[in-house]
Design an enzyme around this catalytic site. Structure first.
Site, PDB file in Angstrom:
ATOM      1  N   GLU A 153      51.657  30.154  28.037  1.00  0.00           N
ATOM      2  CA  GLU A 153      51.513  28.827  28.104  1.00  0.00           C
ATOM      3  C   GLU A 153      50.409  28.585  28.257  1.00  0.00           C
ATOM      4  O   GLU A 153      49.312  27.541  28.389  1.00  0.00           O
ATOM      5  CB  GLU A 153      50.978  28.962  30.271  1.00  0.00           C
ATOM      6  CG  GLU A 153      52.836  29.021  29.706  1.00  0.00           C
ATOM      7  CD  GLU A 153      52.903  29.474  31.775  1.00  0.00           C
ATOM      8  OE1 GLU A 153      51.942  28.857  32.468  1.00  0.00           O
ATOM      9  OE2 GLU A 153      53.499  30.012  32.312  1.00  0.00           O
ATOM     10  N   ASN A 190      53.878  33.615  25.064  1.00  0.00           N
ATOM     11  CA  ASN A 190      55.059  33.286  25.867  1.00  0.00           C
ATOM     12  C   ASN A 190      54.808  32.023  26.742  1.00  0.00           C
ATOM     13  O   ASN A 190      53.341  31.468  26.514  1.00  0.00           O
ATOM     14  CB  ASN A 190      54.555  34.706  27.369  1.00  0.00           C
ATOM     15  CG  ASN A 190      56.270  34.110  28.130  1.00  0.00           C
ATOM     16  OD1 ASN A 190      56.934  34.299  28.153  1.00  0.00           O
ATOM     17  ND2 ASN A 190      55.541  34.126  29.680  1.00  0.00           N
ATOM     18  N   HIS A 204      62.418  29.088  32.518  1.00  0.00           N
ATOM     19  CA  HIS A 204      62.426  28.216  33.895  1.00  0.00           C
ATOM     20  C   HIS A 204      63.354  26.828  34.106  1.00  0.00           C
ATOM     21  O   HIS A 204      62.618  25.610  33.707  1.00  0.00           O
ATOM     22  CB  HIS A 204      61.216  27.902  34.803  1.00  0.00           C
ATOM     23  CG  HIS A 204      60.579  29.317  34.850  1.00  0.00           C
ATOM     24  ND1 HIS A 204      60.873  30.073  35.617  1.00  0.00           N
ATOM     25  CD2 HIS A 204      59.505  29.285  33.950  1.00  0.00           C
ATOM     26  CE1 HIS A 204      59.780  31.521  35.919  1.00  0.00           C
ATOM     27  NE2 HIS A 204      59.082  31.056  35.037  1.00  0.00           N
ATOM     28  N   GLU A 264      61.699  34.601  32.279  1.00  0.00           N
ATOM     29  CA  GLU A 264      61.698  34.507  33.228  1.00  0.00           C
ATOM     30  C   GLU A 264      63.013  33.695  33.939  1.00  0.00           C
ATOM     31  O   GLU A 264      62.800  32.435  34.542  1.00  0.00           O
ATOM     32  CB  GLU A 264      60.148  33.461  33.166  1.00  0.00           C
ATOM     33  CG  GLU A 264      59.189  34.217  33.009  1.00  0.00           C
ATOM     34  CD  GLU A 264      57.878  33.948  32.822  1.00  0.00           C
ATOM     35  OE1 GLU A 264      57.712  32.766  34.797  1.00  0.00           O
ATOM     36  OE2 GLU A 264      56.530  33.865  32.510  1.00  0.00           O
ATOM     37  N   ASP A 285      65.574  31.851  35.647  1.00  0.00           N
ATOM     38  CA  ASP A 285      65.887  30.875  37.062  1.00  0.00           C
ATOM     39  C   ASP A 285      66.428  29.769  36.492  1.00  0.00           C
ATOM     40  O   ASP A 285      66.030  28.695  35.137  1.00  0.00           O
ATOM     41  CB  ASP A 285      65.140  31.292  38.317  1.00  0.00           C
ATOM     42  CG  ASP A 285      63.649  30.234  38.187  1.00  0.00           C
ATOM     43  OD1 ASP A 285      63.727  29.375  37.014  1.00  0.00           O
ATOM     44  OD2 ASP A 285      63.125  30.562  38.532  1.00  0.00           O
TER      45      ASP A 285
END
Length: 371
Positions: free
Chosen positions: A155, A196, A232, A259, A261
């Site tokens: 990030e 990432n 996400h 990751e 969702d």
């Protein structure tokens, strides 16, 4: 009550009966094994000391093959004070994975969050360089040869594509990124090294900045192996994901969904869950369609325990199991897609793993069949 059975279900029932008569045991395929049948490396999830013994343990062991430690491998947990390294929890995660035949993605080495105050207070270049090297050498070196990959840098960008105002960027500028990758490569030459990031799911300045950074790193011969797209996602804003995965893959690196969702704006309704179902299938197919995409990792099992519940209370139901640990439509969509891709026939709904109970030819007297 009259129940109508589809041809596939009838055939599955007949197959199960036939196998049982012949001395075989019927075992449902997992998301991980079906992902591998589709030519990928894994379908994964998160794990940590709080979930290893919880009620999700059976799902985690049964469905997934790759695990990302949610908390215990982050800087503030491993080295809360300078020179004081604590590996009890991270060791427990590593041992759980090895005992259950699972793989680990180390997460994460250099990140602006979850760092101790003493790191955030550093202002000297030489001091911060040494601190980064020491931390990476200790963490990566401890698990050398035991992990599949590391999220080396996490990030680094703001939404407008500028670098985030972290202690690492303030003191070292962009140089902290190649420093971290080179140190990690020396500490474990065989681990896959990832950068990432979240919100790489839409065309715009953030993904553009990521692609430009990767090209600069490649030009400097920095040992970067892969890009992790966290995904996400917000339901209703998922359609661009496949196209952006292809853009990331154009770098020539491996890519992964790291990751996943898909949160739903409250109130959660049957219609919104139906939309989410299609979106999970879309993301999964997006990875299947890109040769460079090695796998997908979820960020949690049950809606009840998702980070979304506290961090984004206006949203809910982001995962493939509901609050009672029941499979949702999203699970069925992903399961069905993987079965179809793995088999490619009318038996797509009945892909199974079969083990003969007695007299098999393989190791431990077992013979495995693919149906």
């Amino acid at each position: 009550m009259t129940r109508t059975l589809s041809f596939t279900n009838l055939r599955r029932s007949f197959t199960t009966l036939l196998l049982a008569t012949a001395g075989y045991h019927y075992v449902e395929a997992s998301l991980n094994s079906m992902m591998q049948a589709n030519g990928k490396l894994y379908f994964g999830n998160i794990i940590d000391t709080n979930t290893m013994q919880g009620n999700e343990d059976g799902v985690l062991k049964g469905e997934f093959g790759m695990f990302t430690p949610e908390y215990s491998w982050k800087w503030n947990r491993i080295q809360p004070e300078k020179g004081e390294f604590h590996f009890n929890d991270s060791d427990a995660v590593m041992e759980w994975a090895e005992a259950n035949g699972k793989q680990i993605r180390g997460h994460t080495l250099v990140w602006h969050q979850n760092i101790p105050d003493w790191v955030d207070a550093i202002t000297d270049k030489e001091d911060l360089t040494k601190v980064i090297k020491d931390h990476i050498n200790k963490a990566v070196g401890r698990y050398k040869g035991r992990v599949y990959a590391w999220d080396v840098v996490n990030e680094v960008f703001n939404e407008d594509g500028t670098f985030r105002d972290s202690v690492f960027y303030r003191v070292l500028g962009e140089d902290f990124i190649p420093l971290a990758f080179r140190t990690a490569r020396e500490a474990d030459p065989n681990a896959k090294l990832y950068i990432n990031e979240y919100n790489l799911d839409y065309a715009g300045p953030k993904i553009d900045a990521m692609l430009n950074l990767v090209h600069r790193l490649q030009a400097q011969n920095v040992p970067i192996d892969a890009i992790g797209s966290q995904t996400h996602l917000t339901s209703g804003r998922v359609n661009e994901v496949p196209a952006q995965l292809k853009r990331l893959a154009s770098t020539g690196l491996d890519i992964a969904v790291t990751e996943l969702d898909i949160r739903i704006k409250r109130p959660v309704t049957p219609a919104k869950l139906q939309q989410q179902k299609g979106e999970y299938a879309l993301v999964t197919k997006g990875c299947l369609d890109v040769p460079a995409c090695v796998g997908i990792s979820m960020w949690g099992v049950s809606d009840k325990n998702s980070w979304v519940k506290e961090a984004l209370p206006a949203f809910g139901a982001p995962l493939m199991w509901d609050g009672n640990l029941r499979r949702k439509g999203a699970y069925g969509a992903v399961d069905g897609l993987l079965r179809k891709g793995g088999v490619g026939s009318e038996m797509a709904g009945a892909k199974v793993s079969v083990t003969r109970r007695h007299g098999g030819r393989g190791r431990h007297g077992k013979r495995r069949l693919s149906l």
